[in-house]
Design a protein around this motif. Structure first.
Motif, mmCIF file in Angstrom:
data_model
loop_
_atom_site.group_PDB
_atom_site.id
_atom_site.type_symbol
_atom_site.label_atom_id
_atom_site.label_comp_id
_atom_site.label_asym_id
_atom_site.label_seq_id
_atom_site.Cartn_x
_atom_site.Cartn_y
_atom_site.Cartn_z
ATOM 1 N N VAL A 5 -15.145 -28.230 33.078
ATOM 2 C CA VAL A 5 -14.070 -29.213 32.907
ATOM 3 C C VAL A 5 -12.753 -28.505 32.643
ATOM 4 N N THR A 6 -11.697 -28.963 33.300
ATOM 5 C CA THR A 6 -10.340 -28.556 32.940
ATOM 6 C C THR A 6 -9.665 -29.764 32.296
ATOM 7 N N GLY A 7 -8.748 -29.505 31.368
ATOM 8 C CA GLY A 7 -8.054 -30.603 30.709
ATOM 9 C C GLY A 7 -8.889 -31.318 29.663
ATOM 10 N N LEU A 8 -9.893 -30.660 29.119
ATOM 11 C CA LEU A 8 -10.784 -31.323 28.161
ATOM 12 C C LEU A 8 -10.073 -31.646 26.848
ATOM 13 N N THR A 9 -8.995 -30.940 26.529
ATOM 14 C CA THR A 9 -8.297 -31.181 25.271
ATOM 15 C C THR A 9 -7.239 -32.281 25.389
ATOM 16 N N GLY A 10 -7.047 -32.847 26.585
ATOM 17 C CA GLY A 10 -6.035 -33.877 26.788
ATOM 18 C C GLY A 10 -6.531 -35.273 26.461
ATOM 19 N N LYS A 11 -5.717 -36.267 26.804
ATOM 20 C CA LYS A 11 -6.037 -37.665 26.489
ATOM 21 C C LYS A 11 -7.355 -38.095 27.108
ATOM 22 N N VAL A 12 -7.524 -37.873 28.400
ATOM 23 C CA VAL A 12 -8.757 -38.288 29.069
ATOM 24 C C VAL A 12 -9.924 -37.433 28.594
ATOM 25 N N GLY A 13 -9.694 -36.120 28.498
ATOM 26 C CA GLY A 13 -10.765 -35.220 28.098
ATOM 27 C C GLY A 13 -11.319 -35.523 26.728
ATOM 28 N N SER A 14 -10.449 -35.829 25.764
ATOM 29 C CA SER A 14 -10.906 -36.094 24.401
ATOM 30 C C SER A 14 -11.689 -37.397 24.316
ATOM 31 N N ARG A 32 -18.931 -26.547 30.022
ATOM 32 C CA ARG A 32 -18.015 -25.413 29.876
ATOM 33 C C ARG A 32 -16.599 -25.905 30.126
ATOM 34 N N ALA A 33 -15.654 -25.410 29.351
ATOM 35 C CA ALA A 33 -14.260 -25.821 29.514
ATOM 36 C C ALA A 33 -13.363 -24.615 29.689
ATOM 37 N N VAL A 34 -12.423 -24.731 30.634
ATOM 38 C CA VAL A 34 -11.369 -23.724 30.778
ATOM 39 C C VAL A 34 -10.211 -24.152 29.895
ATOM 40 N N CYS A 35 -9.831 -23.322 28.938
ATOM 41 C CA CYS A 35 -8.748 -23.639 28.007
ATOM 42 C C CYS A 35 -7.720 -22.514 28.029
#
Length: 324
Positions: A5-14, A32-35
């Protein structure tokens, strides 16, 4: 199965993370997340540090991955937008197509690729409608992402789909969309009103009734984040989503006249009419409803109720996830 997942820390990701982890369909999957700038600290998530513009980092992140969910986006910051929306998309797709384990690529797109309120469409906007970006680098990158994904399907036969979403709401976002005091997003009121008038309307708690270029009340597409998450969960590992584009939005666009009527009746708020040069458009979600069996649960009434009833806790500050 392993989901990158990319963008997991954003609005949709959270919002996506807890739903994914509790959905029976995905039990046994690893995540797995790319941060890069923001890091998530969760026992269920393996973190790979690096920029999407870094080819080696992206290829390393793809190791053993079966599914990709690309949600990372940057607004009006040209260098970062190109790094994420162009270089990042290319790197992800290259790593995906050369992977021995990759099975599905899911992109979260936006209705800025069809210009949302900036361009006129004479019929509902479907997945076959022409792409027409509005000015700015963000809308351009969203068009490029859609086209790049489409071409990789044609050139290499990869299994990839795009969920094209309009403006995404959560918590009290919609209340701030309509605020003259602490506005979230656009249009910027100073484009239509003097500062003194904006201050007066803010003090009165007024509700804007935007009118489109024809003089009718403006109709604009929205989606609640919970409905977008439900669409993502349906699309992941779903053969019905293979190699396709889906509009995912509320069943009917938000009508600013209906908003004004509801808030005037329920909260006694005064209404101010504001003419704009924008166009009313309808993002047609029929294809997602028919092929994915997806149904948005949040309509206009629920959108307003959720926004106006939301009470922020001291540890829940209001965040603006991206500039613009």
């Amino acid at each position: 199965m392993k989901l990158l997942v990319t963008g997991l820390t954003g609005k949709v990701g959270s919002n996506f993370l807890p739903e994914f982890l509790t959905t029976e369909k995905f039990s046994g999957w690893s995540l797995r997340a790319v941060c890069n700038n923001r890091i998530i600290d969760h026992a269920a998530v393996e973190i790979v540090r690096g920029s999407l513009s870094d080819t080696d980092a992206v290829h390393a992140a793809m190791d053993g991955v079966t599914h990709v969910l690309h949600m990372a986006a940057v607004k009006e910051s040209p260098d970062l937008a190109i790094d994420v929306g162009v270089k990042g998309m290319f790197n992800l797709l290259e790593a995906f197509r050369t992977s021995k384990t990759a099975r599905q690529f899911v992109l979260i797109g936006g209705d800025c690729s069809v210009g949302h309120i900036f361009h006129r469409y004479d019929a509902p906007i479907t997945e076959k409608s022409a792409r027409r970006a509005y000015p700015g680098c963000y809308a351009l990158t969203k068009v490029i992402e859609e086209v790049m994904l489409e071409q990789y399907r044609i050139q290499y036969g990869i299994n990839a789909c795009c969920l094209r979403a309009p403006w995404i709401m959560e918590k009290d976002d919609f209340k701030h969309v309509l605020s003259f005091r602490d506005q979230f997003g656009g249009p910027a009121w100073r484009e239509f009103l003097a500062e003194e008038e904006i201050d007066r309307l803010a003090a009165a708690g007024a509700v804007p009734l935007l009118r489109d270029v024809t003089g009718a009340s403006l109709k604009r597409n929205f989606i609640h984040v919970s409905d977008l998450v439900s669409a993502i969960l349906l699309a992941l590992d779903n053969p019905a989503a293979n190699s396709d584009l889906f509009n995912v939005a509320m069943d009917i666009p938000v009508d600013y006249a209906c908003v004004a009527t509801q808030l005037s009746a329920s909260h006694g708020l005064p209404v101010v009419t504001i003419p704009t040069p924008y166009h009313s458009n309808w993002l047609d979600n029929t294809k997602a409803r028919m092929l994915l069996g997806w149904r948005p649960a949040v309509d206009l009434k629920r959108l307003i109720e959720r926004a106006w009833s939301y009470v922020r806790a001291p540890d829940d500050p209001r965040l603006v996830w991206y500039p613009g």
